[in-house]
Design an enzyme around this catalytic site. Structure first.
Site, short mmCIF file in Angstrom:
data_model
loop_
_atom_site.label_atom_id
_atom_site.label_comp_id
_atom_site.label_asym_id
_atom_site.label_seq_id
_atom_site.Cartn_x
_atom_site.Cartn_y
_atom_site.Cartn_z
CB THR A 167 -22.66 1.46 -20.89
OG1 THR A 167 -21.45 2.05 -20.44
CG2 THR A 167 -22.54 1.13 -22.38
CG ASP A 168 -21.97 8.30 -20.21
OD1 ASP A 168 -22.25 8.62 -21.37
OD2 ASP A 168 -21.44 9.09 -19.40
CE LYS A 169 -17.92 9.46 -26.10
NZ LYS A 169 -16.55 9.86 -25.69
#
Length: 891
Positions: free
Chosen positions: A542-544
C-alpha cells in the site's frame, strides 16, 4: 561589484529590443561633456551607440560590461506595501536582469533555425533530463545541443558563433554551480537558470516563451515524428477468435473436447452392433462439446466487451483533459494528447493545475513562485517550489502560484508515461522480466486438479480395460474380435465419467455474475479471472499518501504555554484535544493563536464550511491545516480577517488595508510576517515559519499565566526537545511568534546581528519576538485504516507500506496503522522510530535497488531473485521509493 556581459546586438536585434520597451535614449548633454558615445536606456543598460556614429569603434561580438554595486545582491522580501530604498534597488536589479535576458534571447531568437530541420537533441536525452531533474542535467543538454547545432545559412555565421559562445558560457556557469548553495548564489543563479530555460526553449526546441511554436500542422506533425506523441500507445485489442482460442487453452476443456470427439466417433462407428441404427447415439459426445462451446463463448464475449468498455472510458477521460498552450502568440485549448515537445504551457493553481507532460519552468519568476504537489509520484506531502530551469513532472499538480513552462518530454519519454506504459501493458513498453504470474490462483488450482483427475481417470480406464480383457479372454474365453471394442468403449466411458464437464461452466458463470456486480459498484473488470484474484491475495503493498492517510495536512500536536499537547487518536481533532485537556491553555491564548493564524496567512488559503463543519479547502496545505486548527479552537478565520484593520479588504475597513505591512514568505527566508495597527497607535507583527528560524529570533515566550516571560535556557531546551520529538514522528514543525511595535517604527530597518536563512540581513521588526506556539503538522491516518489492517492480519494477509516519504514519516504512519508492531523494534527501544527497527524491516529505495539488482557479465542490470527472497519476508516499510521500486516489489 558584479559584471554582466551582454553581447553587442545587430540592427535587427536592436529593433527587437526596442519593441519590448528597451529603446535607447541618448542623453546628449552627458555625451557632449563626457565624450561617451553610448546611450543609456530607462533600465540603466548601456546600449551600443549607433553604428553610423563615426566615433563608434567596436569589435564584432565584443561583450559590453555592466557594473552593478554590491547592494544589488541583497534580496528584498518586502511587499509593495513596505516601500523603501531596498525595494527600489530590487526593482532596478530586476529590470536590469530582465533586459540582459532579453538581449541574450534576441541572440537566440535571431539564430532560431528554420522548421523541419533536424533538432540538435533527441527525445531520449530530453527524457534523461526529466529523470535526473538537476541543473547539471540541463547543462549537459545545452552542451549537447551546442555541439549539434545545424550549420548556419550564408550571412548568419556570426550569429551561430555568437549563440554557441553564449551557450557554452551558460553551460559552464550552471553546470559547475552547486544547487545546494542556491541561496548564496542569489539573483545571479536565478538569472542564469532563466537564461538556460529560455535557451532550451528557443535554440533547442525552436519555441518562443511569448509566442510558442507554430500552429502549422506540418511543424506539429514533425515534432510528433521526432519526439513522439503525448499518448501512450494502446495495447492492441485481442480479436474475438483470439479470445476464444485463449479460453479453450484450459486443460479441463481440452480433455472434454477430446472425450467428446472420441465419444461421437466411437458411438457412430465401432460402438454399434452390426445392422444397428445410430439414432441419438452421438448426443452424449455432442452435449460435452456444447458445454465447452458455451464456456468458451461466454468467457470470450465478456472479455471482448470489457475491452471496448475500457477503451471508451479511457477516451472519454482523454477528451475532457484539456490544457492551455501558446501557439503563434495565441492561447489555444488542446487535449493532453495533442501537446507536443516545444509547446509553451500556461499553468496556474486554480483551474489548470495538472501537468500533462514533463516540462521546464521558464523565466522570469512569478510573484510567490510555483509550488507543486508531487505526492502522486513520490509520496511526499510537502510542496516543492519550482523556479526557472527546474523540471516539473507529468502527473503532478500545481497547488500555489502560476508559471509558463516548455514541454520537454511527452508520452513514453515522460516519467508518468513510463509508469503508465508499464502498468497498463502498453505496446510501448518492452518489459523487464517482472511480469508476474500468467494465470490467476483459481485457474492454476483448477488446472492442477484437472491434471490429477486426468491421471486418475486414465489409470482407472486402463485398469478397467485390463480387468475386462483378463476376465473375458483368459477366464470366459470370449472372442477377442467380438469383445475388444466393447472393452475399449467401457474404458473410455470410465474416463469420461471421471472428468467434471460441468466445472468450467459453473466457474465461468460464477465469475460472470461477479464481474457484473463489480461493474454496478463502479469497478471495471477487464478480465474475468481478475474477479477472484483479490480473494487469493497474501500480501498487500500500500501507498501512504491518500491511501493510509487522508492526503490533507493536519495539525496533530502543539506546544504552547510550556505544555505539549500531542493528539494520537486519529478520530479526535487537535483543537478538541487541547480544549478537553486538563492543562487547557487560557482562552485568551487560544484567541491569540487563532488571530495570528488568521491574519498571517495568504488570502488564497481558504476553508469551505457546511454549517460549522469544514468540507473543503483551497490554497497552501500547511496554511489550510493552521486555519482548521483555528476553526477547531472556535474562531472563524474569515471574521477575524474582516474585522482586523490593516488586514481586511472588505467593508468600511477596506480603505485602511494599506496600513497593514506584509513581509511575504520566501523559501530563502523560510518565514512570513504581517503587521497590523493596534488601538494604542502602534503595531503588532505576527510571524510564522520554520521552527528553527522563528525560535532563533525569540527572547521571550508566553507563559502559563498568559503573560510574556523571558526565555531561559531550560525553556529553550524544552522547546528544542519537543521540536525534535515532532520531527522524529515525521511531522513538519512550524513556530508562531509575535511582537508589539511602537508607533512610527521603521519597517525597513535592518538588524545588526540576525541574518535570514539565505544570508541576507534580517529586518529589525522580525527580531526579539515572543514565542507563542510550536505546531506539528502531518498527513494524518484515516480513522478506518487501523481496523482494516487488523482484519488483514487476521485473514493471514501481510501489509507492507511502500512510499516515497522519509523513513521517519513512513515508520510513524506504519506504526499508527498497525503495519509495524512492537516486535519489529529492538527490545531496548523506547521510541518507535526508524533508527530502532530490526534489520530489513525498513529499507530505503536506493538500498533496495542496489540489493535486488545485479550487473551481469554484459554490463546489463538483471533482477536477483535469490537476494530478493532474503529481503521480502522481513520487509514491512519501503521508504523513499520510486515508482519502479513499487513495481519490482509487487511483481
Amino acid at each position: 561589484m558584479v559584471k554582466t556581459h551582454i553581447m553587442e546586438t545587430s540592427p535587427d536585434q536592436d529593433q527587437a529590443v526596442k519593441s519590448i520597451g528597451m529603446t535607447a535614449s541618448a542623453d546628449s548633454s552627458k555625451k557632449s561633456e563626457s565624450g561617451d558615445h553610448s546611450s543609456s536606456n530607462d533600465n540603466g543598460i548601456m546600449a551600443p551607440a549607433p553604428k553610423s556614429d563615426p566615433n563608434f569603434e567596436s569589435e564584432p561580438n565584443k561583450p559590453l560590461e555592466i557594473e552593478m554595486g554590491d547592494t544589488a545582491r541583497n534580496d528584498s522580501a518586502l511587499s509593495p506595501r513596505m516601500g523603501g530604498l531596498s525595494e527600489m534597488v530590487d526593482s532596478s536589479l530586476r529590470s536590469l536582469q530582465s533586459a540582459g535576458s532579453a538581449i541574450l534571447n534576441m541572440v537566440f531568437i535571431k539564430f532560431a533555425p528554420q522548421p523541419n530541420l533536424p533538432f540538435p537533441i533527441t527525445s531520449r536525452e530530453l527524457g534523461d533530463l526529466s529523470s535526473e531533474r538537476t541543473h547539471q542535467a540541463l547543462a549537459r543538454v545545452l552542451a549537447k545541443a551546442a555541439s549539434n547545432l545545424p550549420p548556419a545559412s550564408p550571412g548568419e555565421e556570426e550569429n551561430l558563433k555568437s549563440t554557441k559562445l553564449q551557450l557554452e558560457a551558460l553551460v559552464k556557469r550552471i553546470g559547475t554551480e552547486d544547487e545546494e548553495d542556491h541561496s548564496k548564489a542569489g539573483k545571479h543563479r536565478v538569472h542564469d537558470m532563466e537564461n538556460a530555460a529560455n535557451a532550451l526553449a528557443t535554440v533547442i526546441l525552436r519555441s518562443k516563451p511569448e509566442e510558442g511554436i507554430s500552429n502549422d500542422p506540418t511543424d506539429v506533425e514533425f515534432r510528433k515524428e521526432t519526439f513522439g506523441t503525448n499518448a501512450i500507445a494502446e495495447k492492441k485489442l485481442d480479436s474475438f477468435l483470439k479470445l476464444c482460442w485463449e479460453a479453450v487453452q484450459d486443460f479441463v476443456l481440452i480433455m472434454l473436447i477430446v472425450l467428446g470427439v472420441i465419444g461421437i466417433v466411437v458411438e457412430t462407428t465401432i460402438g454399434r452392433e452390426e445392422g444397428e441404427a445410430c439414432g441419438a447415439c452421438w448426443i452424449e459426445g455432442a452435449a460435452i462439446l456444447a458445454s465447452v462451446c458455451i464456456v468458451v463463448l461466454v468467457t470470450a464475449s465478456i472479455d471482448y466487451a470489457k475491452q471496448f468498455a475500457f477503451i471508451r472510458l479511457t477516451r472519454s477521460l482523454n477528451e475532457t483533459n484539456t490544457k492551455i498552450v501558446i501557439r503563434n502568440g495565441h492561447q489555444l485549448s488542446v487535449t493532453d494528447d495533442e501537446i507536443v515537445v516545444g509547446d509553451i504551457l500556461s499553468v496556474n493553481s486554480h483551474n489548470l493545475a495538472s501537468i500533462p507532460a514533463d516540462c521546464v519552468v521558464l523565466g522570469p519568476s512569478t510573484s510567490g513562485g510555483l509550488k507543486m504537489n508531487e505526492s502522486s509520484l513520490t509520496g511526499e506531502s510537502v510542496l516543492i517550489a519550482k523556479n526557472p530551469g527546474d523540471v516539473v513532472l507529468s502527473g503532478t499538480t500545481a497547488v500555489q502560484g502560476s508559471a509558463k513552462m516548455v514541454v520537454v518530454a511527452v508520452g513514453i519519454n515522460s516519467v508518468a508515461g513510463k509508469i503508465k506504459a508499464h502498468v497498463y501493458e502498453s505496446s510501448d513498453h518492452d518489459g523487464d522480466g517482472l511480469d508476474g504470474d500468467s494465470e490467476s490462483p483459481l485457474f492454476s488450482k483448477l488446472e492442477k486438479i484437472a491434471k490429477q483427475i486426468g491421471i486418475a481417470g486414465t489409470c482407472a480406464a486402463f485398469l478397467s480395460l485390463a480387468v475386462n480383457c483378463i476376465k473375458g479372454f483368459a477366464f470366459d474365453g470370449v472372442s477377442v474380435q467380438e469383445y475388444l471394442i466393447e472393452y475399449i468403449v467401457v474404458a473410455i466411458t470410465v474416463l469420461a465419467v471421471a472428468v467434471p464437464e460441468g466445472l468450467p461452466l459453473a466457474v465461468t458463470l460464477s465469475l460472470a455474475f461477479s464481474s457484473n456486480k463489480m461493474m454496478k459498484e463502479q469497478n471495471l473488470v477487464k478480465h474475468l479471472d481478475a474477479c477472484e484474484t483479490m480473494g487469493c491475495a497474501t500480501t498487500i503493498c500500500t501507498d501512504k499518501t491518500g491511501t493510509l492517510t487522508a492526503n490533507q495536512m493536519t495539525a496533530r500536536a502543539i506546544y504552547t504555554t510550556k505544555t505539549d499537547f500531542s493528539c494520537n487518536d486519529p478520530a479526535v481533532t487537535l483543537g478538541k484535544f487541547v480544549k478537553d485537556s486538563a492543562d487547557r491553555p487560557h482562552e485568551s491564548t487560544l484567541k491569540l493563536i487563532s488571530n495570528l493564524i488568521s491574519i498571517d496567512t495568504m488570502d488564497e488559503s481558504t476553508l469551505d464550511f457546511e454549517g460549522d463543519k469544514v468540507v473543503g479547502s483551497t490554497g497552501n496545505p500547511t496554511e489550510v491545516a493552521l486555519l482548521v486548527l483555528a476553526s477547531d479552537f472556535g474562531y472563524n478565520y474569515q471574521q477575524i480577517r474582516n474585522m482586523t484593520r490593516g488586514r481586511s479588504d472588505k467593508g468600511d475597513l477596506a480603505e485602511y488595508l494599506v496600513e497593514g505591512k506584509q513581509v511575504e514568505f520566501s523559501s530563502a527566508r523560510k518565514m512570513m510576517s504581517w503587521a497590523v495597527p493596534t488601538e494604542n497607535g502602534g503595531y503588532r507583527i505576527y510571524c510564522k515559519g520554520a521552527s528553527e528560524v522563528i525560535f532563533a529570533r525569540c527572547n521571550h515566550q508566553l507563559g502559563k499565566s498568559n503573560r510574556s516571560e523571558e526565555m531561559d535556557d531550560e525553556s529553550r531546551l524544552s522547546i528544542s526537545a519537543t521540536a525534535e520529538a515532532y520531527a522524529r514522528r515525521g511531522m513538519r514543525t512550524l513556530a508562531l511568534a509575535y511582537k508589539d511595535l511602537p508607533s512610527g517604527v521603521d519597517f525597513d530597518a535592518k538588524s545588526d546581528s540576525i541574518l535570514n536563512s539565505d544570508g541576507s540581513v534580517a529586518l529589525c521588526v522580525e527580531t526579539d519576538l515572543v514565542f507563542l506556539a510550536l505546531v506539528g503538522i502531518e498527513d494524518p491516518l484515516r480513522p478506518e485504516v487501523q481496523g482494516a489492517i487488523t482484519k488483514c492480519y487476521q485473514a493471514g494477509i501481510d501489509v507492507r507500506l511502500v512510499t516515497g516519504d522519509s523513513p521517519n514519516t513512513a515508520v510513524s504512519i506504519a506504526y499508527q496503522a498497525g503495519i509495524l508492531q512492537d516486535f519489529h523494534f529492538s527490545v531496548s527501544a523506547d521510541e518507535k522510530v526508524a533508527a530502532n527497527l530490526k534489520p530489513n524491516v525498513l529499507m530505503e529505495g536506493k538500498t533496495f535497488r542496489r540489493r535486488v539488482y545485479r550487473i551481469d557479465d554484459d554490463g546489463n542490470k538483471e533482477f536477483d531473485q535469490t537476494a530478493f527472497d532474503k529481503i521480502w519476508p522481513h520487509l514491512r516499510v519501503l521508504a523513499r521509493s520510486s515508482p519502479d521500486d513499487k513495481l519490482t516489489l509487487a511483481h
